[in-house]
Design an enzyme around this catalytic site. Structure first.
Site, short mmCIF file in Angstrom:
data_model
loop_
_atom_site.label_atom_id
_atom_site.label_comp_id
_atom_site.label_asym_id
_atom_site.label_seq_id
_atom_site.Cartn_x
_atom_site.Cartn_y
_atom_site.Cartn_z
N ASP A 42 0.76 -1.20 -0.06
CA ASP A 42 -0.04 -0.10 0.11
C ASP A 42 0.80 1.14 -0.04
OD1 ASP A 42 -2.63 1.34 -0.05
OD2 ASP A 42 -2.85 1.29 2.01
N LEU A 43 1.88 1.48 -0.94
CA LEU A 43 2.70 2.52 -0.81
C LEU A 43 2.43 3.62 -1.51
CD1 LEU A 43 5.62 2.62 0.33
CD2 LEU A 43 6.45 2.20 -2.25
#
Length: 214
Positions: A108-109
Site C-alpha cells: 500500500d505504498l
C-alpha cells in the site's frame, strides 16, 4: 526490517492495539515534482524488498479469489470494461500471479504512507506485509491523487509509462511486470469501486489507467 526503509517500532501492546513508533511527519504529498516522488517510492520499494519472514500472507494465494471477483463483478455491472482490458488483467493473474518470489511487499505504498524523518529522508509506514512480487506495488504509486488530472485526461498513456519507468529504475524491478501488475490492479480496483461506491470520477480514472496499460 530494523528500520530499513521503514519506521522503527520501539514498543507495542497488542492487547491495546497500540505501538510506539519512530517519529516521522510530512507525507510524500509535499513533494510537488511527480517524477521525484515516484523515484522516492521506487527507492523504498527496492529497500523493502528483502527475504520475507515466515507467516505472512502470500499474494499468490489470492489469485483465484481475485480472478473470481473480477469475473463476477464485471458480469454484475454489465461488462463495463472492454473485453481486451479485462482479458489482459486475467492473463496477468494467471501468468504472473501464481509463481511469485519469497519477497516482502509493502502492499500500500501511496503518498500518505511515505513520511519524512530525521534518520532518513523518507520512510514507509503502514505496510500490509505480503509475500510476493515487488512490482505489484506500482499500482498505488500510479493510482495516486497527485495524478488525478493525468488519469482523467484523454490520453494518459505516454506520461504514465514514463512515470512507471522512473519508478521501476529506482526500484530495480522489471517495467513490463510493473506495467502488467498495474493494469491488472486497475481493473480490479475499477470493478471494486463500482461495487463499493467509489465516486464516478475515480472509477472513470481507474478505467482509463487499466485501458492505457495494455
Amino acid at each position: 526490517m530494523n528500520g530499513r526503509g521503514a519506521v522503527r517500532i520501539y514498543a507495542r501492546d497488542d492487547a491495546r492495539y497500540a505501538m510506539l513508533l519512530e517519529r516521522a511527519d510530512n507525507t510524500l504529498a509535499t513533494v510537488t515534482d511527480p517524477e521525484r516522488a515516484v523515484a522516492i517510492q521506487g527507492g523504498l520499494t527496492r529497500r523493502l524488498a528483502v527475504e520475507a519472514p515466515a507467516g505472512l500472507p502470500r499474494l499468490a494465494d489470492h489469485m483465484d479469489d481475485w480472478e473470481h471477483e473480477i469475473r463476477t463483478t464485471a458480469a454484475e455491472f454489465g461488462q463495463p470494461l472492454p473485453r481486451r482490458v479485462l482479458d489482459a488483467a486475467l492473463d496477468t493473474l494467471r501468468e504472473l500471479g501464481r509463481d511469485q518470489p519469497n519477497t516482502l511487499v509493502h502492499g500500500d505504498l501511496h503518498d500518505a504512507n511515505v513520511l519524512s524523518s530525521d534518520r532518513e529522508p523518507w520512510l514507509a509506514i503502514d505496510p500490509k506485509c505480503y509475500i510476493g512480487d515487488p512490482a505489484s506495488d506500482a499500482l498505488n504509486v500510479i493510482r495516486s491523487p497527485r495524478f488525478d488530472d493525468l488519469l482523467r485526461s484523454a490520453n494518459p498513456k505516454t506520461t504514465i509509462l514514463r512515470l512507471l519507468d522512473i519508478y521501476c529504475e529506482a526500484a530495480q524491478i522489471d517495467p513490463i511486470r510493473a506495467r502488467r501488475w498495474t493494469q491488472a490492479g486497475a481493473v480490479k480496483e475499477a470493478l471494486w469501486g463500482r461495487a463499493n461506491g467509489d465516486p464516478a470520477w475515480l472509477v472513470s480514472a481507474t478505467d482509463r489507467l487499466a485501458a492505457a496499460l495494455i
